[in-house]
Design an enzyme around this catalytic site. Structure first.
Site, PDB file in Angstrom:
ATOM      1  N   ASP A  66       0.521   1.220  14.430  1.00  0.00           N
ATOM      2  CA  ASP A  66      -0.557   2.190  14.031  1.00  0.00           C
ATOM      3  C   ASP A  66      -0.453   2.990  15.452  1.00  0.00           C
ATOM      4  O   ASP A  66      -0.568   2.507  16.629  1.00  0.00           O
ATOM      5  CB  ASP A  66      -1.886   1.564  14.123  1.00  0.00           C
ATOM      6  CG  ASP A  66      -2.254   0.850  12.845  1.00  0.00           C
ATOM      7  OD1 ASP A  66      -2.932  -0.288  12.634  1.00  0.00           O
ATOM      8  OD2 ASP A  66      -1.690   1.292  11.749  1.00  0.00           O
ATOM      9  N   GLU A  68      -1.433   0.680   4.882  1.00  0.00           N
ATOM     10  CA  GLU A  68      -1.181  -1.037   5.015  1.00  0.00           C
ATOM     11  C   GLU A  68       0.109  -1.423   4.522  1.00  0.00           C
ATOM     12  O   GLU A  68       0.162  -2.303   4.178  1.00  0.00           O
ATOM     13  CB  GLU A  68      -2.299  -1.625   4.235  1.00  0.00           C
ATOM     14  CG  GLU A  68      -3.643  -1.346   4.643  1.00  0.00           C
ATOM     15  CD  GLU A  68      -4.016  -1.290   6.082  1.00  0.00           C
ATOM     16  OE1 GLU A  68      -3.194  -1.963   6.961  1.00  0.00           O
ATOM     17  OE2 GLU A  68      -5.172  -0.876   6.557  1.00  0.00           O
TER      18      GLU A  68
END
Lengths: 928, 163
Positions: free
Chosen positions: A349, A188
């Site tokens: 991602d 993250e």
């Protein structure tokens, strides 16, 4: 050469959702979906580009959980069966839709595509890591790592836990790829100050952070996000480019939301009759995604229209051209104002491409082709190659940040998830303690410890709080978290009790074949006793200190001795220059440390300042002899102002870096400067601090004091705590019997000077006696304030409760501590407080003043008490509490001893000191 | 199921019987605190109501100059708390106390946390350069840049709007 570069980063991660014990867990389908829709299509793209001789560079991060699942043979077999079944479904669909004008071609499209996936998977023999490895070997991919279970580092309790996440990931990466990763994707993009040290220790050279992490760094990066920055520890950070992110990530305006693209939510798994589709659903009845989706996004609140793969492909090409055109413009504009080739960092991602955005892999294909069409404007590059071209980058301090919504930690820490953190932090502490208590485990004990480590890593996965907050598979995430903590506790109880249940251990192990080579010692607090990577194998250090055992007045002698010994044990050659000592010759070899003492004849002056001058002159002379006999030195490390002049002159003469440790200041000791001598000493201290290349001090309090008093920038000051050698502190010695009627023993150790605050402790005695009955205060130490203290004790009527026993050696100190109910250090000025550490190490409950460096030692109410300085009433209250409640005192002392082992061990301190040496040498342009 | 326990349906411990107190940063304006006390500590408290204080620490050094910014009397059986509306780029520490006669007795203190800044640094710290550890240059090192912050802000769209 191009105007600039593009770093395209795909971060591949799935939580560990493999359940070997059952094959009907719905969440395991996440792996199947990712393989079918993302990883296999991406591999197809890469291999097609190579076949068409298109050069490209992409950075791919793979988590250990993903690597583990992709390489597991049982899971490979399960996926293969699933893929075969999906192809069968696609064939059935083609038959079903053969007469449908709208959907016939889409059905055919899926059958071709899935058949191709199956062939490809068979070609890879079920292991897609091999082709990825090959692509890296050929130079097309740079594969990097991420934390082992995607643990979110800013919310971990301590450096040991962070290090374990990173180190196990690096080890697993090495197992699969046979080499070290160059960089890491922080889960993250979660960064907190100090994380860079962990990354550096694990040999990683770069990481990624979000845009505002770069923008809010100190000082402001002159290149913005168009170049990496460098932390103080020498690790580079690349910042996410906001513009390229928006174009892909934005739900409304980003490319994936285009009406032509495939609609994610309309899947035949939900749309078709259960009698037909049931055979392809889990349990024959649970409706899930099959991957066969026939509609396009179309628009909001309109009827969905049939998907057209060719139109979607054309759109992907158009979006790729748009994306590349914008990146070319970006780098052109940036290159006009900065004096290097700018880099645009576009991380995503990996699962976005193909799963959420079905056409994503195709888009990547077109992006690479578009860029290859004009290499003069924009070129794809990997972070490592960019750093090879630009190894020098701006040094900044990066603040806490993440790429989560809000930019910080709230996505993982909020009212739906906050309940998790107490449990995971307690587990982190317990794991570290288990590792420290079992340094040479074998057999079933080792299996237990290794499995404990696995369970903790899995509990730390950021996926669980993320899923809970997002409200998707909440029950599953909660259950996983609880099970990992619970299994850890079962195993930890076994270890602590010594009663093992092999069947339970086997059962728990069978749940996770994750990290087969894990070594629980990654959680040892003393594990990092190796030299930091990238520094010289051995330093030859000239260490100056006026005090050195057996010539011991305060804590300085002990500090220099223990540091010198710890450095020597790490392979450095340490030469201590010091004062004469009775019964010792001018040279001795003490535990590998070369000790050179000034000849007593050289110190004949009566006046103190003259004596100091003689000492420094003698040390300067001695340095010449040392260089002649032993060869050149790497640096000078001097302790306190008394040897400052010699240190500066030696450093000048031999052109050596100078590291100064300031243990205390004249101003601090005297609460100001009140006479000429103090002002003179203050001037010498200031000169000493300014002359040094780097200054070390023992606490944050001292750092602020030095910065303020000597106008020294904080960037030149390093905080390294003092340490204690646990081997020197013996616990559990037979207690000598106390005198009748004495009650409990309160102990003070230290010099008898006003700043040590013994007068406050004596003043507190009447209150303590009233609260708990008779006590005995033992004062061990000597100093000019002793008579005043005796008078005070007599005047307030507690003279018979106070024993002044003078200076005590180590053995008697240990004996004294073993008798004590509580040890008290009520200093009014205390840069650190080694004796407090010694008491903690001896398992004695400790109360210290809430001042100076003592604050860094004690956690108030957790492993001791911090009493307001100079406040006899509150000091007495805390002393009485611990005497009255021995169980509470025991809680404190257990934690205290543990904290000393973790935070204040000399090996760790030596490693940190070596880091300062390397930095000082580097600053001086020397080989470090 | 082994040892009479289903290892796939485990529950979390209700209590750790230890004194714990940890502050965590939520974002640039808020902090989360959790705590627990050992049985002995609760016994000593003897039902006294607890108070939680939050201090903003001196930028210079910890000390009596620390500013009390929030104080809350805790409802019974509370084990955690959120502090909102705090200042970015400041350091904070929490403390649990209880009232005894006319004084507030401090029982436990938390770790210190530093809230991140909410905006770019505007000070005048010198720009320094350093090598990335372990990277071997293949070209000549970059020269020091010759561009001011003003030029950067005026020409690069990303920074526009930053005052």
């Amino acid at each position: 050469m191009p105007d600039g570069y593009l770093v395209l980063v795909l971060h591949g991660h799935l939580p560990y959702i493999y359940h070997p014990e059952r094959d009907d867990i719905l969440e395991e389908r996440w792996v199947y979906e990712a393989l079918t829709e993302c990883y296999l299509p991406l591999l197809e793209v890469f291999e097609t580009l190579i076949a068409d001789e298109i050069d490209f560079r992409i950075t791919l991060s793979l988590s250990s959980t993903l690597l583990s699942m992709l390489s597991d043979e049982t899971l490979q077999e399960r996926y293969y069966r699933h893929l075969q079944k999906t192809v069968k479904l696609a064939r059935l669909e083609q038959d079903r839709l053969t007469t449908s004008a709208e959907f016939k071609s889409v059905a055919g499209f899926y059958l071709d595509r899935l058949s191709s996936m199956l062939d490809r998977y068979e070609k890879y023999r079920g292991n897609i890591i091999n082709p990825i490895k090959l692509l890296q070997q050929k130079g097309y991919l740079e594969v990097i790592t991420t934390c082992s279970t995607h643990g979110y580092l800013p919310l971990m309790k301590n450096q040991i836990s962070r290090r374990a996440q990173v180190e196990t990931a690096v080890d697993e990466y090495y197992r699969h790829f046979g080499r070290m990763p160059g960089g890491i994707w922080l889960p993250e993009c979660g960064y907190a100050p100090g994380v860079d040290q962990t990354l550096r220790d694990c040999g990683l050279k770069y990481f990624f952070i979000d845009t505002h992490g770069i923008a809010n760094s100190c000082p402001a990066p002159v290149y913005g996000v168009f170049a990496p920055v460098c932390t103080r520890t020498g690790v580079a950070a690349f910042g996410r480019d906001p513009e390229s992110s928006r174009q892909v990530w934005d739900r409304i305006q980003g490319y994936p939301g285009d009406p032509v693209y495939r609609e994610f939510y309309r899947d035949i798994g939900y749309d078709l009759d259960i009698d037909y589709i049931g055979a392809f659903l889990p349990g024959g009845k649970y409706r899930v995604d099959t991957g066969l989706k026939y509609y396009r996004i179309t628009g909001k609140e309109v009827e969905k229209e049939p998907y057209n793969p060719e139109a979607a492909a054309r759109k992907a090409a158009e979006h790729a051209r748009d994306f590349v055109a914008r990146r070319r413009r970006q780098v052109r504009e940036a290159a006009a104002v900065i004096d290097r080739r700018p880099v645009v960092v576009a991380p995503y991602d990996a699962e976005l491409f193909g799963h959420w955005w079905f056409e994503g892999p195709l888009w990547i294909n077109y992006v690479c082709r578009e860029i290859a069409g004009d290499k003069n404007s924009l070129r794809l590059i990997t972070p490592s190659d960019y750093l090879k071209e630009y190894p020098q980058n701006q040094s900044v301090d990066i603040p806490m940040c993440s790429w989560g919504a809000g930019g910080y930690n709230q996505h993982w820490l909020n009212p739906t998830t906050d309940w998790m953190y107490k449990h995971v932090h307690v587990t982190e502490d317990r794991m570290s303690e288990l590792a420290d208590n079992n340094p040479r485990a074998a057999g079933v004990e080792k299996r237990c410890l290794n499995q404990c480590a696995r369970e903790l890593l899995l509990a730390q996965s950021s996926d669980w709080p993320f899923i809970v907050y997002e409200g998707t598979a909440v029950d599953y995430a909660k259950k996983r978290f609880k099970n990992h903590i619970g299994r850890f506790n079962i195993l930890a109880d076994m270890l602590e009790s010594g009663r093992y249940d092999p069947e339970t251990l086997q059962e728990i192990e069978s749940r996770t074949s994750f990290l087969p080579n894990i070594d629980y010692k990654v959680y040892c607090s003393n594990k990092y006793v190796n030299r930091p990577p990238g520094i010289k194998k051995s330093y030859r250090v000239m260490m100056l200190s006026w005090e050195y055992p057996p010539m011991t007045v305060g804590g300085l002698a002990r500090h220099v001795h223990d540091l010198a010994c710890a450095l020597t044990s790490m392979g450095d050659e340490v030469h201590v220059l010091t004062c004469p000592a009775e019964g010792r010759g001018v040279f001795s070899l003490d535990r590998g440390v070369y000790v050179h003492r000034v000849h007593p004849d050289k110190l004949s002056a009566e006046k103190f300042i003259d004596w100091v001058k003689q000492l420094n002159d003698a040390m300067l002379d001695m340095s010449g002899m040392l260089v002649e006999v032993f060869g050149s030195f790497d640096l000078v490390h001097a302790h306190d102002w008394l040897v400052g002049e010699a240190a500066g002159r030696i450093a000048d003469r031999y052109n050596l870096p100078l590291v100064a440790t300031i243990h205390a200041t004249e101003y601090g000791r005297n609460h100001g400067l009140h006479n000429d001598l103090q002002r003179h000493i203050h001037g010498l201290e200031a000169e000493f601090a300014r002359r040094s290349d780097l200054t070390i001090c023992c606490s944050n309090y001292m750092k602020h004091e030095i910065a303020r008093l000597f106008d020294r920038p904080g960037s030149k000051i390093r905080v390294i705590p003092n340490g204690v050698e646990l081997e020197n502190i013996q616990t559990g010695l037979d207690q000598t019997s106390q005198r009748e009627g004495d009650g409990k023993t309160i102990v003070f150790l230290g010099r008898l000077v006003p700043e040590k605050g013994v007068q406050i402790l004596i003043s507190a005695l009447p209150g303590i006696i009233e609260a708990v009955g008779s006590v005995r205060l033992v004062i061990a130490g000597k100093g000019p304030y002793q008579e005043e203290l005796k008078k005070l004790a007599a005047n307030i009527g507690v003279g018979e409760h106070v024993d002044f026993i003078g200076f005590v050696d180590d053995e008697n100190r240990n004996r004294l501590l073993n008798q004590a109910a509580v040890a008290v250090f009520p200093s009014l000025y205390e840069p650190f407080g080694i004796v407090a550490l010694e008491a903690m190490a001896a398992g004695v409950p400790v109360i210290v003043s809430d001042t100076g460096g003592l604050r860094d030692i004690i956690e108030h109410g957790v492993d001791g008490y911090l009493a307001p300085p100079g406040n006899a009433e509150m000091l007495g209250y805390y002393v009485s509490e611990l005497i009255r409640h021995p169980e509470l005192a025991q809680h404190f002392s257990k934690r205290a001893r543990r904290n000393v082992l973790v935070k204040f061990n000399w090996k760790q301190i030596a490693v940190e000191t070596l880091g300062v040496y390397a930095e000082a040498c580097r600053a001086g342009g020397m080989k470090c | 199921m082994v040892m009479g326990v289903d290892i796939d349906r485990l529950e979390l411990p209700k209590w750790y019987d230890d004194n714990l107190m940890t502050l965590l940063v939520v974002n640039q304006n808020s902090i989360y605190l959790y705590w627990e006390m050992c049985f002995e500590q609760w016994r000593i408290l003897n039902g006294n109501r607890l108070v939680i204080n939050l201090y903003e620490l001196n930028s210079d050094a910890e000390g009596p100059g620390n500013r009390l910014v929030q104080s809350h009397t805790l409802p019974p059986f509370t084990g955690d708390w959120y502090f909102y509306n705090l200042q970015p780029d400041r350091r904070y520490q929490a403390e649990i106390c209880y009232q005894q006669n006319d004084r507030l007795i401090s029982i436990m203190k938390s770790n210190i946390v530093a809230l991140p800044p909410a905006e770019p640094y505007r000070g005048s710290r010198k720009v320094e350069w350093r090598s990335v550890e372990g990277i071997n240059a293949i070209g000549t090192p970059a020269k020091e840049p010759n561009v001011t912050m003003k030029e950067l802000v005026n020409t690069m769209s990303f920074y526009m709007g930053i005052k």
